[in-house]
Write an enzyme that holds these catalytic residues in place. Structure first.
Site, short mmCIF file in Angstrom:
data_model
loop_
_atom_site.label_atom_id
_atom_site.label_comp_id
_atom_site.label_asym_id
_atom_site.label_seq_id
_atom_site.Cartn_x
_atom_site.Cartn_y
_atom_site.Cartn_z
N HIS A 58 0.81 -1.13 0.29
CA HIS A 58 0.68 0.38 -0.32
C HIS A 58 1.19 1.11 0.37
O HIS A 58 2.10 1.39 0.78
CB HIS A 58 -1.21 0.03 1.66
CG HIS A 58 -0.33 0.55 2.76
ND1 HIS A 58 -0.38 -0.71 3.00
CD2 HIS A 58 0.01 1.14 3.29
CE1 HIS A 58 1.07 -0.70 4.36
NE2 HIS A 58 1.37 1.22 3.94
C1 T46 Z 1 2.92 0.98 6.88
C2 T46 Z 1 3.47 -0.49 7.57
C3 T46 Z 1 5.02 -0.48 7.00
C4 T46 Z 1 -4.29 -1.25 13.35
O1 T46 Z 1 -5.76 -1.01 13.86
N1 T46 Z 1 -3.78 0.75 13.78
C5 T46 Z 1 -3.00 0.75 13.15
O2 T46 Z 1 -2.39 1.94 13.63
C6 T46 Z 1 -2.47 -0.17 12.20
C7 T46 Z 1 -0.68 0.37 12.14
C8 T46 Z 1 -2.74 -1.18 12.07
N2 T46 Z 1 -4.18 -1.16 12.97
C9 T46 Z 1 -4.67 -2.07 12.00
C10 T46 Z 1 -5.03 -2.64 10.28
C11 T46 Z 1 -5.05 -4.01 9.89
O3 T46 Z 1 -5.82 -4.85 10.19
O4 T46 Z 1 -3.60 -3.76 12.14
C12 T46 Z 1 -3.84 -4.82 10.93
C13 T46 Z 1 -2.78 -4.92 10.36
O5 T46 Z 1 -2.08 -3.19 9.25
P1 T46 Z 1 -1.94 -3.62 8.19
O6 T46 Z 1 -2.34 -4.74 7.13
O7 T46 Z 1 -2.17 -2.75 7.20
O8 T46 Z 1 -0.53 -4.09 8.28
P2 T46 Z 1 1.40 -3.74 7.45
O9 T46 Z 1 2.27 -4.03 7.79
O10 T46 Z 1 0.69 -3.95 5.82
O11 T46 Z 1 1.10 -1.79 7.31
C14 T46 Z 1 1.27 -1.74 8.10
C15 T46 Z 1 0.81 -0.81 8.65
O12 T46 Z 1 -0.67 -0.55 8.26
C16 T46 Z 1 1.06 1.44 7.50
O13 T46 Z 1 0.86 2.14 7.48
O14 T46 Z 1 3.08 1.87 6.02
O15 T46 Z 1 2.92 -1.71 8.59
#
Ligand code: T46
Length: 137
Positions: A50
């Site tokens: 993303h």
């Molecule tokens: C990024 C990379 C480096 C939350 O509830 N609160 C939060 O602050 C974050 C970051 C995520 N979440 C929830 C949303 C999803 O249900 O945690 C779950 C996993 O998030 P995501 O799939 O977006 O994780 P990554 O590792 O793909 O991405 C994360 C960050 O979301 C993103 O901003 O830049 O790490």
């Protein structure tokens, strides 16, 4: 690379170990509103896929190593985080994928905004549409 690059923080070593201080006002290009960390990532798992519209972040690998592939519509680069005092700054409109997490890797993220799902662009074609506009300006 555009809107992306390493930031080296101070590492204070003494006979008791090492300490890295990070203060928004002095060490970062933004005020920290949120901190989160990623752990327990299995081998061969890639996360991310993303971009953000407005968010600024610094990624730091506090233990182990991790690779980050960053892209825009013109450039692509892979950065390895392998030193807990060197962070990767990622600004708005940069696509990111985190992969090759070593066993026990801890990825700490300092973020400029509170969590907001509407700031994410999770579809690569939509991302390219927005990023292309940026590079035409
Ligand atoms: C990024 C990379 C480096 C939350 O509830 N609160 C939060 O602050 C974050 C970051 C995520 N979440 C929830 C949303 C999803 O249900 O945690 C779950 C996993 O998030 P995501 O799939 O977006 O994780 P990554 O590792 O793909 O991405 C994360 C960050 O979301 C993103 O901003 O830049 O790490």
């Amino acid at each position: 690379m555009y809107n992306c690059g390493f930031i080296k923080f101070k590492k204070i070593r003494d006979k008791y170990g090492a300490l890295t201080p990070i203060e928004s006002k002095y060490d970062l290009p933004f005020e920290i509103k949120r901190v989160y960390y990623i752990t327990e990532v299995e081998k061969n798992v890639t996360r991310g896929f993303h971009s953000h519209r407005k968010l600024h972040q610094i990624l730091l690998c506090l233990n182990g190593t991790v690779k980050i592939c960053v892209k825009n519509s013109k450039e692509e680069e892979i950065y390895e985080l392998n030193d807990s005092s060197v962070g990767l700054y990622i600004g708005p409109l940069i696509w990111r994928e985190m992969f090759d997490f070593s066993e026990g890797a801890v990825l700490l993220v300092l973020a400029s905004e509170y969590y907001d799902e509407s700031d994410y662009i999770r579809n690569y074609d939509f991302y390219l549409e927005e990023a292309n506009k940026l590079f035409k300006e």
